[in-house]
Design an enzyme around this catalytic site. Sequence first.
Site, PDB file in Angstrom:
ATOM      1  CB  SER A 196      -0.960  -0.036   1.188  1.00  0.00           C
ATOM      2  OG  SER A 196      -1.974   0.915   1.049  1.00  0.00           O
ATOM      3  CG  ASP A 300      -6.280  -1.490  -3.859  1.00  0.00           C
ATOM      4  OD1 ASP A 300      -5.361  -2.269  -3.588  1.00  0.00           O
ATOM      5  OD2 ASP A 300      -6.623  -0.535  -3.130  1.00  0.00           O
ATOM      6  CG  HIS A 345      -5.507  -2.639   0.238  1.00  0.00           C
ATOM      7  ND1 HIS A 345      -4.980  -2.011  -0.874  1.00  0.00           N
ATOM      8  CD2 HIS A 345      -4.997  -1.989   1.310  1.00  0.00           C
ATOM      9  CE1 HIS A 345      -4.199  -1.018  -0.486  1.00  0.00           C
ATOM     10  NE2 HIS A 345      -4.187  -0.985   0.837  1.00  0.00           N
TER      11      HIS A 345
END
Length: 496
Positions: A196, A300, A345
């Site tokens: 991320s 995502d 994610h």
Amino acid sequence: MTAVLLVISGVFLTCEPIGAQDDSSLTYRVSADRIVQDTSNYVETRSAEQKFLKKYMLSPDVTCNDGSPAGFYVRHSNYSKTWIVFLEEGWCCYDKQSCDERWSRAEYLMSSKEWPETRTVGGILSNNAAENPYWWQANHVFVPYCTSDIWSGRRAEPQHGSKFTFMGSIVIKQVIRELLTIGLANANALILSGSSAGGVGVMLNLDPIQKMLRQYSGMSVHGITDSGWFVDQRPYDFEDEGSASTSPIEAVKLGIPYWHSQIPSRCRNLYINEPSKCFIGYKIYPTLSVPLFVFQWLYDEFQLKNDVGTPVTKQQWDYIHKMGEGLRKSLLNVTSVFAPSCVSHTVLTKKYWKNIKIDSVSLPTALHCWQIETRFAKINGNGNNNNNNNNNNYSNKSRPGRANGNVNRNGGAGSHNRRPTKIDRQTPADNATKRKQNKMHRNDHRSGGEEVDFIELLQSFGVNIPNLSSELGIDMESLIHMDQEELLNLLTQQSN
């Protein structure tokens, strides 16, 4: 040398390195249909303390947001000269208001004061051979995220009325300097990885780190970005003046001067008036000189929730499909990519990471072959950059659901398991059965079909399926088996 071939939403690769390519005395021959692993030289069992990563603090002038010293966690290995450095995720704050709010809500993301002495991290930083088959003996480094600047900041003194510093890029460089004194200087491979915000941090810091290490000619440098490949399309409600949220792209634009961000020179020169573009994967990727492997869920969760919220109209669902298609297209020129068509994610430090598979090839296997191939390319003088013509990516026009082949998170050949959602945790056995029943197929030009789980997509946005069944006046069994278009029409009517 056999080439590595990675494809979007489907992977085929062959990897047969010649000679002793690794210091761990392990030899791998990998193909799409078999993995042969010589384990005769495995050194089993480590002492209890070696199961944990141990805390090291940096000097007091390299700090988290609140002025406490930054640091890292490390587990040394006597059996490997590979070092894996992982940058933690955690989004960001970008002005005084958002940073004050972040401090009140998540102080642990801005300070090291409560860090434990040791940590355990799974996935690519696990020392369990069953969980991490290729790098369980590597030197593992976990860098906690406490700077709130997407690992880009260079602001060592609070400004703009704020009480916080932003030193993300300085922290990374100092971590590398410290690691050189405790063994990295003798390494033959450094893998900078992150998820991320940490995945974006990898792309922003990869070339500067290689420049730092250029005197260590025997060391190859690689990057792995996980769930950090965002697209820069405008949010669905960008014209809604009543919207209180700031889109990720706008947050970055506000944050760059606030953090005093470091932007890699080649990208900065390309987007001299729009430095925020260098936080976008497909914009910065062509400027990188270090091999980068991209893992990205095509749908995502972070970007969907920020750009769409909970979808209730057909237009919003169309936007979601368009987003997935745009992300897929942004990956077409990426040499090494693993992109399941799923809603999720991050994955790199998850215990189930090796069970993420496309066409029977697991994510760790794809990464291992890529690392070997790029290391040999450097040794053989074939360059060390991403911007080459050796990519041969196939792609599918994907809708949110599962990838072609298996996305198998819990093991077992041919199973189709996934990350538990709220409803799964309530009734796991019932929902596993229903999920298998709730598969819709469409024709595909390459593999003959792609599974789309619409109920799973609804759950990812927080929709309570039993409550939905009650509100629609439809029993659960009928809801599970309902055609996607019919269910979408019902939901649209309900929202109106």
